[in-house]
Design a protein around this motif. Structure first.
Motif, mmCIF file in Angstrom:
data_model
loop_
_atom_site.group_PDB
_atom_site.id
_atom_site.type_symbol
_atom_site.label_atom_id
_atom_site.label_comp_id
_atom_site.label_asym_id
_atom_site.label_seq_id
_atom_site.Cartn_x
_atom_site.Cartn_y
_atom_site.Cartn_z
ATOM 1 N N LEU A 9 19.219 20.585 142.441
ATOM 2 C CA LEU A 9 19.394 19.840 141.194
ATOM 3 C C LEU A 9 18.048 19.656 140.525
ATOM 4 C CD1 LEU A 9 21.944 17.015 142.048
ATOM 5 C CD2 LEU A 9 22.301 19.008 140.614
ATOM 6 N N ILE A 10 17.063 19.252 141.322
ATOM 7 C CA ILE A 10 15.677 19.142 140.879
ATOM 8 C C ILE A 10 14.884 19.997 141.854
ATOM 9 C CG2 ILE A 10 13.694 17.618 140.552
ATOM 10 C CD1 ILE A 10 15.683 15.400 139.850
ATOM 11 N N PRO A 11 14.238 21.063 141.362
ATOM 12 C CA PRO A 11 13.571 22.015 142.255
ATOM 13 C C PRO A 11 12.684 21.338 143.303
ATOM 14 C CG PRO A 11 13.538 22.835 140.022
ATOM 15 C CD PRO A 11 14.082 21.421 139.964
ATOM 16 N N ALA A 12 12.955 21.729 144.559
ATOM 17 C CA ALA A 12 12.199 21.279 145.730
ATOM 18 C C ALA A 12 12.264 19.772 145.970
ATOM 19 C CB ALA A 12 10.750 21.736 145.654
ATOM 20 N N ARG A 13 13.209 19.074 145.313
ATOM 21 C CA ARG A 13 13.315 17.629 145.499
ATOM 22 C C ARG A 13 14.728 17.171 145.831
ATOM 23 N NH1 ARG A 13 9.605 13.896 143.336
ATOM 24 N NH2 ARG A 13 10.722 12.483 144.700
ATOM 25 N N ILE A 14 15.703 17.563 145.021
ATOM 26 C CA ILE A 14 17.075 17.105 145.224
ATOM 27 C C ILE A 14 17.997 18.317 145.294
ATOM 28 C CG2 ILE A 14 18.999 15.759 144.315
ATOM 29 C CD1 ILE A 14 17.007 13.887 143.031
ATOM 30 N N PHE A 15 18.768 18.383 146.372
ATOM 31 C CA PHE A 15 19.692 19.477 146.614
ATOM 32 C C PHE A 15 21.112 18.932 146.642
ATOM 33 C CE2 PHE A 15 15.684 20.277 148.677
ATOM 34 C CZ PHE A 15 15.379 21.569 148.301
ATOM 35 N N ILE A 16 22.086 19.787 146.309
ATOM 36 C CA ILE A 16 23.481 19.377 146.356
ATOM 37 C C ILE A 16 24.297 20.482 147.019
ATOM 38 C CG2 ILE A 16 23.997 20.279 144.051
ATOM 39 C CD1 ILE A 16 25.904 17.855 143.710
#
Length: 104
Positions: A9-16
């Motif tokens: 979702l946010i590169p290298a920070r938040i994954f889904i």
């Protein structure tokens, strides 16, 4: 090249991704916390990094549960958690013909 079971979702920070993506995610990324958004847990939390932050199905409480989940993820993000995973309901419980990409 193999397609990942999760997306950024946010590169290298938040994954889904779905619960079925957690093992792959933990192998490929450094994860500090996983928010499990499923309303009901069949077999308990999938990881020692998991926090149950359910989004409920009942219309009466759904808005509040969505706000609580968003606030929990944002608090972690703002408090320096470098990598946050969000396990969403759906893909692991659907027939392959019903599965969709999470961000499409």
């Amino acid at each position: 090249m193999t397609e990942k079971k999760y997306e950024e979702l946010i590169p290298a920070r938040i994954f889904i991704g779905g619960v079925d993506a957690i093992e792959e995610l933990l192998e490929n990324e450094k994860i500090d916390v996983i928010y499990d958004l499923r309303a009901k847990l069949k077999d308990g939390l999938p990881s020692k990094l998991s926090i149950h932050q359910p989004i409920v199905d009942e219309e009466e409480n759904q808005v509040e549960s969505i706000k609580a989940a968003i606030n929990a993820v944002m608090d972690s993000y703002e408090n320096g958690k470098m990598f946050i995973s969000i396990a969403i309901p759906g893909a692991e419980e659907q027939e392959p013909s019903q599965q969709q990409h999470y961000l499409n």
